[in-house]
Design an enzyme around this catalytic site. Structure first.
Site, PDB file in Angstrom:
ATOM      1  N   LYS A 139       0.909  -1.087  -0.002  1.00 43.03           N
ATOM      2  CA  LYS A 139      -0.047   0.043  -0.112  1.00 43.03           C
ATOM      3  C   LYS A 139       1.187   1.159   0.093  1.00 43.03           C
ATOM      4  O   LYS A 139       1.430   1.833   1.062  1.00 43.03           O
ATOM      5  CB  LYS A 139      -0.950   0.001   1.119  1.00 43.03           C
ATOM      6  N   GLY A 148       8.044  20.812  -3.141  1.00 39.75           N
ATOM      7  CA  GLY A 148       7.897  21.944  -2.450  1.00 39.75           C
ATOM      8  C   GLY A 148       7.071  22.904  -3.342  1.00 39.75           C
ATOM      9  O   GLY A 148       6.615  23.728  -2.727  1.00 39.75           O
ATOM     10  N   GLU A 203      14.408  25.872   0.696  1.00 45.07           N
ATOM     11  CA  GLU A 203      15.927  25.652   0.822  1.00 45.07           C
ATOM     12  C   GLU A 203      16.564  26.074   2.363  1.00 45.07           C
ATOM     13  O   GLU A 203      17.710  26.225   2.555  1.00 45.07           O
ATOM     14  CB  GLU A 203      16.830  27.013   0.125  1.00 45.07           C
ATOM     15  N   HIS A 229      18.553  18.795  -1.226  1.00 45.16           N
ATOM     16  CA  HIS A 229      17.889  19.644   0.049  1.00 45.16           C
ATOM     17  C   HIS A 229      18.471  19.141   1.262  1.00 45.16           C
ATOM     18  O   HIS A 229      19.049  18.191   1.430  1.00 45.16           O
ATOM     19  CB  HIS A 229      16.507  19.913  -0.087  1.00 45.16           C
TER      20      HIS A 229
HETATM   21  C1  LIG Z   1      13.262  28.438  -3.053  1.00 47.95           C
HETATM   22  C2  LIG Z   1      12.716  27.192  -3.734  1.00 47.95           C
HETATM   23  N1  LIG Z   1      11.391  27.079  -3.782  1.00 47.95           N
HETATM   24  C3  LIG Z   1      10.754  25.999  -4.249  1.00 47.95           C
HETATM   25  C4  LIG Z   1      11.398  24.906  -4.756  1.00 47.95           C
HETATM   26  C5  LIG Z   1      10.719  23.782  -5.462  1.00 47.95           C
HETATM   27  O1  LIG Z   1      11.025  22.663  -4.751  1.00 47.95           O
HETATM   28  P1  LIG Z   1      10.848  21.300  -5.390  1.00 47.95           P
HETATM   29  O2  LIG Z   1      11.905  21.021  -6.338  1.00 47.95           O
HETATM   30  O3  LIG Z   1      10.426  20.369  -4.266  1.00 47.95           O
HETATM   31  O4  LIG Z   1       9.273  21.506  -6.220  1.00 47.95           O
HETATM   32  C6  LIG Z   1      12.840  25.179  -4.894  1.00 47.95           C
HETATM   33  C7  LIG Z   1      13.643  23.905  -5.523  1.00 47.95           C
HETATM   34  O5  LIG Z   1      14.886  23.722  -5.350  1.00 47.95           O
HETATM   35  C8  LIG Z   1      13.476  26.071  -4.346  1.00 47.95           C
HETATM   36  O6  LIG Z   1      14.646  26.358  -4.335  1.00 47.95           O
END
Ligand SMILES: Cc1ncc(COP(=O)(O)O)c(C=O)c1O
Length: 415
Positions: A49, A78, A185, A211
């Protein structure tokens, strides 16, 4: 029927042999996953699952507790966390929700998906330059730009550091302006003893590969308001109320109470992410030590003459790095392209600071977002002279450190 144990051992042996390399390599992130991380992921698959479930819920609970916030919601990236935060601000269920064309402030040195979700939600950007000390939003420019038209601010915390977010959040609160903190970040960084991402209406985090912690892909969004949480919860999954507590009025099983996306994470990512999260503070310490080792060793070199500058952070910041931001001295800045090519050839991976001055991106022209061609001098300077290298989660060996430092000093040799 295959013998699973035998098969797994064969795969593990094959990949561990493949990953042993004798030559020098300095990637953004070294050896990202522990055996335990991998086993946690495999356990989810073996349970058959893998979709969002109890493990995601547990990770959300642990994350909220650690951050000292009421709610945390996991998503698949993100960027998706930013998407939900942006669409929550314009959602009719939110008190004083924003209207089409309302203005938000954002720095010109930003990431693509810090910016676009708010525009996709119908809001209009006003760009603010950054400062050269820590590459974050220029507070002077920010306060000067606040007007009656300002309805929201998207503050991006750059590579583990920040501006005075406490003061910014207080000013915005007084003026009833919404605040999203893009903390993708900067997971684990604290400003004035409070975690970044917890000052605003929403804080967003990324668990992408290089990250502070990684689940391969993944993200988290935090907030303190129950209504906000209910909005992002249903936006995450089709506008459904399925993951919310049922009320007397809400007994249908396919009850769509809001607009929505599908940005749910997999329980596999939650299992890996949660296991990494347990080591966040350890990673934070080792990365900070590695950063100091690199800078001190460069400065001790007999040929050191401030060829490179390092980010200067406030004493109120307890940083959590994943990269070492570097600004090339103006005397050497014309050499940047050749220098980075050389580092790359010598197996040292580099990246721009965010995506440089975002005004230079074709997408800005496509949507005509800087019609007056306003210049953002510091963002441009950082694009011209800045880059970063990774900071690893294991202590740097003297041998590796020496090779890295020798390479970083090669800027002198470039014509
Ligand atoms: C400041 C910032 N916001 C958003 C993101 C997007 O994150 P993700 O790659 O998890 O979509 C990043 C990606 O490195 C980022 O540096």
């Amino acid at each position: 029927m295959i013998n699973l144990n035998k098969h797994l051992n064969k795969i593990i042996n094959f990949h561990s042999k493949k990953s042993i390399s004798k030559s020098f390599k300095y990637p953004l992130l070294d050896d990202a996953f522990s055996n335990e991380d991998i086993i946690k992921g495999i356990e989810v698959i073996l349970k058959k699952k893998i979709t969002m479930g109890d493990i995601t819920k547990k990770f959300e609970y642990e994350f909220a507790k650690f951050m000292n916030v009421k709610y945390a919601l996991m998503v698949n990236s993100g960027s998706s966390a930013n998407l939900l935060a942006a669409f929550a601000l314009v959602n009719p269920k939110k008190k004083n929700f924003l209207k089409w064309g309302d203005e938000f402030l954002i720095q010109s040195l930003c990431w693509s998906t810090s910016l676009w979700p708010l525009i996709q939600a119908g809001l209009r950007p006003k760009f603010i330059d950054v400062n050269l000390e820590n590459f974050n939003i220029s507070e002077e420019h920010f306060y000067r730009s606040l007007t009656k038209k300002t309805k929201a601010a998207m503050i991006v915390h750059v590579l583990g550091s920040c501006s005075n977010i406490k003061k910014i959040s207080q000013v915005l609160k007084r003026k009833n302006i919404f605040l999203i903190e893009d903390t993708c970040e900067s997971l684990g960084s604290k400003y004035k003893s409070r975690y970044l991402g917890t000052y605003g209406d929403f804080g967003t985090y990324s668990f992408y590969y290089s990250h502070q912690i990684t689940a391969g892909e993944g993200g988290m969004i935090v907030c303190n308001d129950k209504k906000d949480f209910e909005i992002i919860n249903s936006l995450r999954a089709h506008g459904w109320d399925r993951n919310l507590n049922k009320t007397k009025e809400n007994q249908r099983s396919f009850n769509f109470i809001n607009s929505g996306f599908n940005v749910r994470p997999l329980d596999i990512s939650a299992a890996i992410g949660m296991n990494q999260f347990k080591r966040l503070n350890t990673f934070k310490k080792i990365r900070n030590d590695n950063k100091n080792k690199i800078i001190n060793s460069l400065r001790k070199s007999s040929i050191w003459k401030d060829q490179l500058y390092f980010l200067d952070h406030s004493k109120d910041l307890e940083p959590s790095w994943f990269g070492l931001p570097i600004l090339i001295n103006k005397n050497f800045s014309k050499k940047k392209k050749k220098y980075l090519e050389l580092l790359n050839k010598n197996n040292i991976e580099t990246r721009p600071i965010l995506s440089g001055n975002f005004m230079n991106q074709k997408s800005i022209q496509l949507y005509n977002l800087n019609p007056k061609k306003i210049e953002y001098k510091n963002s441009q300077d950082i694009e011209d002279r800045g880059f970063f290298i990774g900071l690893h989660t294991k202590p740097l060996t003297t041998k590796k450190l020496d090779i890295l430092v020798k390479n970083l000093l090669l800027i002198d040799k470039i014509n």
